[in-house]
Design an enzyme around this catalytic site. Structure first.
Site, PDB file in Angstrom:
ATOM      1  N   CYS A 185       0.994  -1.183   0.342  1.00  0.00           N
ATOM      2  CA  CYS A 185       0.427  -0.130  -0.229  1.00  0.00           C
ATOM      3  C   CYS A 185       0.576   1.288  -0.113  1.00  0.00           C
ATOM      4  O   CYS A 185       0.036   2.048   0.221  1.00  0.00           O
ATOM      5  CB  CYS A 185      -1.149  -0.152   1.703  1.00  0.00           C
ATOM      6  SG  CYS A 185      -1.618  -0.954   1.665  1.00  0.00           S
ATOM      7  N   THR A 198     -10.826 -23.848   1.726  1.00  0.00           N
ATOM      8  CA  THR A 198     -11.592 -24.512   1.142  1.00  0.00           C
ATOM      9  C   THR A 198     -12.427 -25.844   0.258  1.00  0.00           C
ATOM     10  O   THR A 198     -12.571 -26.495   1.729  1.00  0.00           O
ATOM     11  CB  THR A 198     -10.127 -24.492   0.093  1.00  0.00           C
ATOM     12  OG1 THR A 198      -9.225 -25.629  -0.118  1.00  0.00           O
ATOM     13  CG2 THR A 198      -9.337 -23.389  -0.167  1.00  0.00           C
ATOM     14  N   ALA A 236      -7.817 -20.058   2.080  1.00  0.00           N
ATOM     15  CA  ALA A 236      -7.183 -19.601   1.710  1.00  0.00           C
ATOM     16  C   ALA A 236      -7.440 -17.887   2.280  1.00  0.00           C
ATOM     17  O   ALA A 236      -8.655 -17.736   2.595  1.00  0.00           O
ATOM     18  CB  ALA A 236      -7.253 -19.322   0.314  1.00  0.00           C
ATOM     19  N   VAL A 237      -7.191 -17.363   1.928  1.00  0.00           N
ATOM     20  CA  VAL A 237      -7.271 -15.567   2.320  1.00  0.00           C
ATOM     21  C   VAL A 237      -6.712 -14.561   1.464  1.00  0.00           C
ATOM     22  O   VAL A 237      -6.329 -14.729   1.087  1.00  0.00           O
ATOM     23  CB  VAL A 237      -6.688 -15.404   3.785  1.00  0.00           C
ATOM     24  CG1 VAL A 237      -6.940 -16.857   4.653  1.00  0.00           C
ATOM     25  CG2 VAL A 237      -5.062 -15.563   3.521  1.00  0.00           C
ATOM     26  N   ASP A 258      -6.560 -11.542  -1.631  1.00  0.00           N
ATOM     27  CA  ASP A 258      -6.775 -11.398  -2.811  1.00  0.00           C
ATOM     28  C   ASP A 258      -7.541 -11.921  -3.229  1.00  0.00           C
ATOM     29  O   ASP A 258      -8.589 -12.333  -4.228  1.00  0.00           O
ATOM     30  CB  ASP A 258      -6.091 -10.383  -3.220  1.00  0.00           C
ATOM     31  CG  ASP A 258      -5.544  -8.839  -2.899  1.00  0.00           C
ATOM     32  OD1 ASP A 258      -6.688  -8.432  -1.778  1.00  0.00           O
ATOM     33  OD2 ASP A 258      -5.152  -8.283  -2.603  1.00  0.00           O
TER      34      ASP A 258
HETATM   35  P1  FAD Z   1      -0.565 -10.461  -1.037  1.00  0.00           P
HETATM   36  O1  FAD Z   1      -0.038  -9.167  -0.005  1.00  0.00           O
HETATM   37  O2  FAD Z   1      -0.454  -9.453  -2.925  1.00  0.00           O
HETATM   38  O3  FAD Z   1       0.667 -11.117  -0.929  1.00  0.00           O
HETATM   39  C1  FAD Z   1       0.829 -12.807  -2.041  1.00  0.00           C
HETATM   40  C2  FAD Z   1       1.947 -12.985  -1.869  1.00  0.00           C
HETATM   41  O4  FAD Z   1       1.858 -13.853  -2.163  1.00  0.00           O
HETATM   42  C3  FAD Z   1       2.555 -12.264  -3.430  1.00  0.00           C
HETATM   43  O5  FAD Z   1       4.142 -11.391  -2.793  1.00  0.00           O
HETATM   44  C4  FAD Z   1       3.530 -13.291  -4.215  1.00  0.00           C
HETATM   45  O6  FAD Z   1       4.750 -12.732  -4.737  1.00  0.00           O
HETATM   46  C5  FAD Z   1       2.872 -14.383  -3.690  1.00  0.00           C
HETATM   47  N1  FAD Z   1       2.603 -15.501  -3.892  1.00  0.00           N
HETATM   48  C6  FAD Z   1       1.561 -15.563  -4.863  1.00  0.00           C
HETATM   49  N2  FAD Z   1       1.910 -17.172  -5.147  1.00  0.00           N
HETATM   50  C7  FAD Z   1       2.786 -17.869  -4.997  1.00  0.00           C
HETATM   51  C8  FAD Z   1       3.307 -18.691  -5.481  1.00  0.00           C
HETATM   52  N3  FAD Z   1       2.794 -19.666  -5.642  1.00  0.00           N
HETATM   53  N4  FAD Z   1       4.634 -19.106  -4.578  1.00  0.00           N
HETATM   54  C9  FAD Z   1       4.924 -18.371  -3.453  1.00  0.00           C
HETATM   55  N5  FAD Z   1       4.529 -17.064  -3.305  1.00  0.00           N
HETATM   56  C10 FAD Z   1       3.353 -16.735  -3.945  1.00  0.00           C
HETATM   57  N6  FAD Z   1      -5.415  -2.434   0.103  1.00  0.00           N
HETATM   58  C11 FAD Z   1      -6.017  -1.490   1.494  1.00  0.00           C
HETATM   59  O7  FAD Z   1      -6.586  -2.091   1.887  1.00  0.00           O
HETATM   60  N7  FAD Z   1      -5.811  -0.155   1.179  1.00  0.00           N
HETATM   61  C12 FAD Z   1      -4.099   0.211   0.239  1.00  0.00           C
HETATM   62  O8  FAD Z   1      -4.170   1.783   0.600  1.00  0.00           O
HETATM   63  C13 FAD Z   1      -3.598  -0.571  -0.468  1.00  0.00           C
HETATM   64  N8  FAD Z   1      -3.207  -0.058  -1.169  1.00  0.00           N
HETATM   65  C14 FAD Z   1      -2.775  -0.407  -2.384  1.00  0.00           C
HETATM   66  C15 FAD Z   1      -1.692  -0.239  -3.215  1.00  0.00           C
HETATM   67  C16 FAD Z   1      -1.336  -0.821  -4.603  1.00  0.00           C
HETATM   68  C17 FAD Z   1      -0.454  -0.195  -5.112  1.00  0.00           C
HETATM   69  C18 FAD Z   1      -1.901  -1.974  -4.476  1.00  0.00           C
HETATM   70  C19 FAD Z   1      -0.846  -2.809  -5.551  1.00  0.00           C
HETATM   71  C20 FAD Z   1      -2.177  -2.959  -3.286  1.00  0.00           C
HETATM   72  C21 FAD Z   1      -3.229  -1.647  -2.227  1.00  0.00           C
HETATM   73  N9  FAD Z   1      -3.978  -2.657  -1.527  1.00  0.00           N
HETATM   74  C22 FAD Z   1      -4.415  -1.813  -0.384  1.00  0.00           C
HETATM   75  C23 FAD Z   1      -4.440  -3.923  -1.641  1.00  0.00           C
HETATM   76  C24 FAD Z   1      -3.812  -5.450  -1.117  1.00  0.00           C
HETATM   77  O9  FAD Z   1      -1.682  -5.036  -0.495  1.00  0.00           O
HETATM   78  C25 FAD Z   1      -4.002  -5.960  -0.723  1.00  0.00           C
HETATM   79  O10 FAD Z   1      -5.795  -6.018  -0.662  1.00  0.00           O
HETATM   80  C26 FAD Z   1      -2.991  -7.328   0.316  1.00  0.00           C
HETATM   81  O11 FAD Z   1      -2.083  -7.273  -0.248  1.00  0.00           O
HETATM   82  C27 FAD Z   1      -3.683  -8.512  -0.454  1.00  0.00           C
HETATM   83  O12 FAD Z   1      -2.808  -9.152   0.818  1.00  0.00           O
HETATM   84  P2  FAD Z   1      -2.537 -11.309  -0.072  1.00  0.00           P
HETATM   85  O13 FAD Z   1      -1.799 -11.425   0.340  1.00  0.00           O
HETATM   86  O14 FAD Z   1      -4.577 -11.965  -0.465  1.00  0.00           O
HETATM   87  O15 FAD Z   1      -1.548 -11.042  -1.335  1.00  0.00           O
END
Ligand code: FAD
Length: 557
Positions: free
Chosen positions: A44, A275, A282-283, A285
């Site tokens: 973020c 799942t 799973a959690v 995005d």
């Molecule tokens: P992520 O944080 O994306 O983490 C997933 C990780 O899994 C990644 O690092 C990826 O490399 C890794 N991965 C994927 N597949 C594999 C695999 N097969 N093996 C190993 N590793 C793997 N949300 C807000 O609430 N407020 C904000 O201000 C905000 N600003 C944002 C700004 C930007 C530019 C972006 C891109 C997003 C923003 N978000 C914001 C959204 C927020 O970042 C996401 O909702 C959050 O990070 C999701 O968490 P996550 O754990 O699902 O995925």
């Protein structure tokens, strides 16, 4: 025997799950796979890093693997990508990206938190080097390096959502002229169009170009993009392009493992975030969640839900079961000085879901108007016609927007109704709020409507109402009209003169009143109604009129 938990993804959801698991169970074996170089980085914060507000790159790296390992005794494997899940064997196949070695790792429980990837359209020129997406630290590095070494003077941001507008601000901070291109008829799809119009006007006043209802179809240039071609045929020259047209849940691993995928394309989970395989959670995005207000299946890619879900899954594996109650979609964005925030459902969503609702608008000052520096904000509240249950809110303004949206988000979560908003006792001193806070005021306005003390109409209904023999009365002062403008054909009787000038209002006509923000016209309504007039109040006043006129310019006037 101690349980072994394998986690895919080391940022928001994954890192939260890992640390909570350890806090709950010292004996558990916890392996965290992250294909990137870093874990727990501040996604973020990327736009602020690109724009230079966050000066140091290392500030983005919230936790390093070394610190996390030491504090939480985690087996953290960065640059290791999980390539396959073997559910029957309870194993994952992993590729060490440093040497290409592939190996198997077993688990008792697997947690998927792979996130979402930026959507990238399949169009000519998309692979040119000055086309950027923003997801991780290396994207931030690429963008920053390009801006600092190539010194582009113009950029196009494709996509007018949260990330697109944050990037527009970042580029402006770097002195780059920005145009935002959005395929929809409005910016910020989480807002309703009349609220988005306020954002659009602000951006345009700040010199950001806004192109709506046009889609990117090609990028042209020899070794780098020189211009964008839109569906309408319009061409926009640019020295760089930032794509921010949304994100897609990363579901490849889940699909190949045969896990159920929901109607939205996200991984399907039950209320425990499990799942279709009981040993795989799973959690974040990547998952489909239930919308807290509509109950519908949705994708809501936000950091708060991802973090909370990660923690909840750890509880479900290592402590007592906890249910996830749904996502509200509470979000906030800073666009230069403007703050835009939403919670719950917007009107478009309620209409699509067939949920009956009423709406009202207010434009309160963020704090006592007599204390220096107060600024008005615009609030739209959606509530149910019967009990007045709060369904959603949108706030656009400057200071105080964050506080207002958080109170409203809490109210929705607590299943409050608009009458409850009147009763909230919120902190007040002149520099911070008003004795009747913006949230109390919303409660008063909405409950006046429900109690039928006032009949509220919206500007979008006014044209039709005026086609009858209704009369439009503007109760602002002549000075205000001169300064702010007025609706053509409106009769101007300032509120304080109303009792003396009643003779000017025909008694046999229905009266529609408006002022600047809706409050004085409400008082006018109360006077006129008690004098025997049939009268309606136009919600949100002239400020809402200006926003409405931007989205339907020919409707009124
Ligand atoms: P992520 O944080 O994306 O983490 C997933 C990780 O899994 C990644 O690092 C990826 O490399 C890794 N991965 C994927 N597949 C594999 C695999 N097969 N093996 C190993 N590793 C793997 N949300 C807000 O609430 N407020 C904000 O201000 C905000 N600003 C944002 C700004 C930007 C530019 C972006 C891109 C997003 C923003 N978000 C914001 C959204 C927020 O970042 C996401 O909702 C959050 O990070 C999701 O968490 P996550 O754990 O699902 O995925």
């Amino acid at each position: 025997m101690a349980k072994k938990v394998v986690i895919v993804g080391g940022v928001a959801g994954g890192a939260s799950a890992a640390t909570r698991l350890r806090r709950l169970d010292e004996t558990m074996e916890i392996v965290l796979f992250e294909r990137g170089e870093y874990i727990s980085f501040a996604t973020c914060g990327l736009p602020y890093y690109v724009g230079g507000v966050i000066a140091k790159r290392r500030s983005l790296l919230v936790q390093t693997p070394a610190v996390m390992k030491k504090r939480y005794n985690l087996d953290i494997r960065t640059m290791n990508e999980v390539r396959r899940i073997l559910p029957a064997e309870k194993q994952v196949e992993v590729c060490d990206l440093r040497d290409g070695r592939t190996y198997l790792e077993s688990y008792d429980y697997l947690i998927l938190s792979p996130g979402a990837e930026p959507a990238v359209p399949d169009i000519p020129g998309i692979n040119l080097p000055n086309v950027f997406t923003v997801r991780n630290v290396s994207d931030g590095d690429r963008l920053k390096e390009y801006i600092e070494t190539e010194e582009p003077v113009s950029a196009v941001v494709v996509g007018g959502g949260f990330i697109g507008l944050e990037m527009a601000e970042a580029l402006r901070l770097k002195g780059v002229a920005v145009t935002v291109v959005e395929a929809d008829r409005q910016l910020m799809g989480v807002l309703d169009p009349e609220m988005a119009a306020i954002v659009q006007k602000y951006l345009q006043e700040k010199g950001v170009g806004v192109v709506l209802r046009d889609r990117l179809t090609a990028l042209e240039g020899i070794s780098r993009v020189e211009k964008l071609i839109l569906e309408s045929g319009r061409e926009i020259p640019a020295e760089m392009v930032v794509l921010a047209i949304g994100v897609k849940p990363e579901v490849r691993l889940a699909v190949e493992a045969g896990l159920a995928i929901g109607v939205t394309g996200g991984i399907q989970v039950d209320e425990y975030m499990r799942t279709s395989d009981p040993f795989i959670y799973a959690v974040g995005d990547a998952v489909q969640v239930k919308h807290f207000v509509t109950g519908q299946a949705v994708l809501i890619p936000l950091a708060g839900p991802a973090n909370r879900q990660g923690r909840l899954v750890a509880d479900n594996i290592a402590a007592s079961p906890v249910k996830y109650k749904g996502t509200l979609g509470t979000a906030i964005v800073k666009i230069m000085d403007l703050t835009v925030a939403v919670t719950g459902a917007n009107e478009k969503t309620l209409k699509r879901a067939g949920i009956e609702h009423l709406a009202c608008y207010t434009h309160p000052d963020n704090h006592a108007a007599y204390y220096p520096g107060s600024r008005q904000m615009s609030i739209k509240l959606l509530f149910s016609p019967g009990e007045g249950k709060i369904l959603g809110a949108q706030v656009v303004g400057y200071q105080g927007v964050d506080k207002c949206i958080d109170v409203l988000a809490t109210a929705i979560r607590a299943k409050m109704n608009v009458y409850d908003l009147q009763d909230l006792e919120l902190a007040y001193a002149p520099p911070f709020s008003s004795a009747k806070s913006p949230v109390n005021m919303l409660g008063y306005v909405a409950s006046n409507i429900l109690r039928k003390e006032v009949e509220a109409v919206r500007w979008e209904q006014v044209e039709q109402l005026l086609a009858g023999s209704n009369v439009l009365v503007d109760v602002r002062t002549a000075k205000e009209l001169e300064k702010n403008g007025a609706v053509a054909g409106a009769l101007n009787i300032p509120l304080d003169e109303l009792r003396d000038r009643l003779a000017e209002i025909p008694e046999d006509r229905e009266v529609l009143t408006y002022c600047q923000a809706g409050q004085r016209s409400y008082i006018a309504n109360r006077i006129l109604r008690q004098k025997g007039y049939k009268v309606k109040n136009i919600s949100g006043g002239y400020r809402s009129y200006l926003a409405q006129r931007m989205i339907s310019p020919r409707k009124i006037n």
